[in-house]
Design a protein around this motif. Structure first.
Motif, PDB file in Angstrom:
ATOM      1  N   GLY A   1       1.805  64.625  49.168  1.00  0.00           N
ATOM      2  CA  GLY A   1       1.371  65.949  48.772  1.00  0.00           C
ATOM      3  C   GLY A   1       0.892  66.084  47.346  1.00  0.00           C
ATOM      4  O   GLY A   1       0.479  67.182  46.936  1.00  0.00           O
ATOM      5  N   LEU A   2       0.929  65.005  46.582  1.00  0.00           N
ATOM      6  CA  LEU A   2       0.405  65.069  45.222  1.00  0.00           C
ATOM      7  C   LEU A   2      -1.120  64.981  45.225  1.00  0.00           C
ATOM      8  O   LEU A   2      -1.736  64.667  46.253  1.00  0.00           O
ATOM      9  CB  LEU A   2       0.983  63.927  44.378  1.00  0.00           C
ATOM     10  N   LEU A   3      -1.711  65.248  44.075  1.00  0.00           N
ATOM     11  CA  LEU A   3      -3.146  65.080  43.883  1.00  0.00           C
ATOM     12  C   LEU A   3      -3.378  63.867  42.999  1.00  0.00           C
ATOM     13  O   LEU A   3      -2.670  63.681  41.994  1.00  0.00           O
ATOM     14  CB  LEU A   3      -3.749  66.322  43.224  1.00  0.00           C
ATOM     15  N   ALA A   4      -4.333  63.021  43.366  1.00  0.00           N
ATOM     16  CA  ALA A   4      -4.691  61.842  42.572  1.00  0.00           C
ATOM     17  C   ALA A   4      -6.154  61.983  42.171  1.00  0.00           C
ATOM     18  O   ALA A   4      -7.022  62.107  43.039  1.00  0.00           O
ATOM     19  CB  ALA A   4      -4.481  60.568  43.372  1.00  0.00           C
ATOM     20  N   ALA A   5      -6.423  62.002  40.875  1.00  0.00           N
ATOM     21  CA  ALA A   5      -7.775  62.291  40.385  1.00  0.00           C
ATOM     22  C   ALA A   5      -8.334  61.114  39.605  1.00  0.00           C
ATOM     23  O   ALA A   5      -7.621  60.420  38.868  1.00  0.00           O
ATOM     24  CB  ALA A   5      -7.761  63.537  39.500  1.00  0.00           C
TER      25      ALA A   5
END
Length: 542
Positions: free
Chosen positions: A525-529
């Motif tokens: 559920g994290l965001l990886a940018a």
């Protein structure tokens, strides 16, 4: 104060993928990403953030976009589990036809002046996004950009490089007919006539005033009010083709995204008149080919390049304003057609030709918010500063998207009044089993679909993280058997590609090899940018 050269970087460095729990905003100039993040931290959603960033980017990166740009967007709404598409590309003036241009002595569409300038779609696109999905007013969303315009924004390093290069193109056009370019020169050149450089403060009070007028009128002033009247009056005064009817009739269009399945993932793009279909056609060809385990091999590069060439040969022939296309999108994306095109690929470089599919310097930004919504957004002038025409007393500089029209009457993409041109800007989106993975994009004219293909292959086939997928060395097909390789491509790969029949050129600069951004949602559920190392980008996270 220490003295230093902002263009010199002696030692190699790298960026890490950036993780976030709540939200992320990525674009090619740090202040733009920060504006988007602040909007979301203040309670706005991903669409609010994208609109605020889009309003700021013409000031932060005028070499890529302006208030006279076009834009496209892919919007993922988490509560609906649905991806929406917006086509806010402009149309040619009703008074402009292919024969008009040819009668003026042109064999192809020019890139400067009034001829390639089309009715801009970006402001209408911002308003459409805000009306349908926004939670904050345009006054609030435009305020950060207006403040920057009045106070001044420092020119970023890579923006300054493009600024310096493109003013020469505009200067040549202005020598022959100075009137349309006079205000542009007063805005984008310093008092001594030189271009802005890295670290200079760029102020534009008229830009702030225009944003405030747009906010107060829901962008209607641009199409049915005082701003439209100023554009039309300047056009009439200096030899342009705009008339009120061009603007009164304009509306952006909500569209259904087109997509293809690629090795367990769904890759989505905007349908024509954009050339996102090029990405999908190339991936359709590639998914039937076996790629080596090693990414940086001549075989990998060769197969990707050949697939891109075949896809481009078709889209340059068949893609146009969908109202004028005689070739069906579903035929271009059919598995049967992909198989026929794939069969043309051998161990040697081919000279690409269109098949028969019938069966009988742009800015990119992306955002993700705490609610799971995501936006893939792209906005562009086309060639750096666009037409080189700016409207006096406003913050409006015009794109030159009409340069992509054909003057061949037999072409589906032949110039006609009220028609949308073939368009190079494309936002991308990746899904898996109906769930959003995230937005991605690579800006840069005809590099864009090639960059999209590389991002997807790097991600899906070679399991690269978002930053690595953008860092990886790039190649670009530039016509015929000609290809460009970045200097970071291993030398032995270049030699082997040459032996396979490719005409290899090593690019002296990375600026023209695409500038991208990525945000992926991870399993937990994290965001990886990831953000482009070839420009000044930032992944701002919360």
């Amino acid at each position: 104060m220490p003295e230093f050269n902002p263009l010199r970087y002696t030692y190699p460095s790298h960026r890490n993928v950036v993780y976030a729990r709540q939200a992320a905003a990525c674009t090619s100039v740090p202040q733009g990403a920060q504006i988007g993040l602040e909007v979301m931290k203040a309670g706005g959603n991903a669409v609010d953030a994208a609109v605020a960033m889009a309003a700021a980017m013409p000031l932060l990166e005028p070499t890529g976009n302006g208030l006279g740009s076009d834009c496209f967007a892919l919007v993922w709404i988490e509560r609906e589990k649905r991806l929406y598409g917006l086509n806010a590309s402009g149309t040619a003036p009703l008074a402009l036809e292919a024969e008009t241009v040819k009668d003026l002595g042109f064999q192809a569409m020019p890139t400067e002046g009034w001829i390639p300038a089309m009715v801009p779609g970006a402001p209408a696109g911002w308003a459409a996004l805000n009306r349908r999905f926004g939670t904050k007013s345009l006054e609030e969303l435009f305020r950060p950009a207006a403040e920057l315009a009045r106070e001044g924004s420092p020119v970023a390093v890579n923006v300054a490089l493009q600024w310096s290069e493109d003013v020469r193109r505009i200067a040549v056009a202005a020598q022959e007919n100075p009137a349309p370019y006079a205000y542009w020169k007063s805005v984008f050149l310093k008092e001594d006539g030189s271009p802005y450089r890295a670290g200079d403060l760029f102020r534009w009070k008229e830009y702030a005033q225009t944003l405030e007028e747009l906010a107060a009128t829901g962008c209607e002033s641009y199409y049915r009010g005082p701003l439209m009247e100023k554009i039309v009056a300047f056009s009439r005064k200096t030899g342009g083709y705009f008339q009120p009817e061009d603007f009164l009739a304009y509306q952006p269009v909500w569209v259904d995204p087109i997509a293809t399945e690629y090795k367990g993932y769904t890759v989505a793009e905007i349908p024509p008149n954009g050339h996102g279909i090029t990405v999908l056609m190339a991936l359709n060809i590639l998914k039937g080919l076996s790629l080596p385990a090693q990414k940086d091999s001549a075989e990998t590069y060769h197969k990707i390049l050949e697939a891109i060439k075949l896809a481009f040969a078709d889209t340059k022939t068949y893609v146009a304003d969908p109202r004028y296309m005689r070739t069906r999108v579903e035929d271009l994306l059919s598995e049967e057609y992909a198989a026929r095109r794939r069969a043309l690929i051998t161990g040697q470089a081919l000279e690409p030709e269109a098949g028969d599919p019938s069966c009988g310097g742009t800015i990119y930004l992306c955002t993700a918010d705490p609610m799971g919504n995501m936006v893939s957004f792209i906005q562009s002038n086309y060639t750096t500063f666009g037409a080189g025409v700016a409207v006096p007393g406003t913050g409006i500089s015009l794109q030159n998207r009409g340069a992509n029209f054909s003057l061949d009457s037999s072409s589906d993409n032949c110039l006609a009044g009220g028609k949308r041109s073939y368009h190079t800007i494309i936002p991308g989106f990746l899904l898996k089993q109906g769930k959003a993975v995230g937005p991605f994009g690579v800006m840069g004219a005809f590099m864009q679909p090639q960059g999209h293909v590389l991002v997807v292959v790097n991600t899906v086939d070679y399991h690269m993280n978002p930053q690595e997928a953008l860092d990886a060395p790039r190649m670009q097909w530039i016509g015929g058997k000609k290809i460009q390789l970045e200097r970071e491509v291993p030398a032995h790969v270049g030699r082997q590609l040459a032996a396979m029949g490719h005409q290899v050129e090593v690019a002296n600069t990375n600026l023209n090899m695409g500038r991208g951004q990525i945000i992926w949602r991870t399993e937990n559920g994290l965001l990886a940018a990831g953000t482009e190392p070839r420009c000044d980008g930032t992944a701002a996270v919360w």
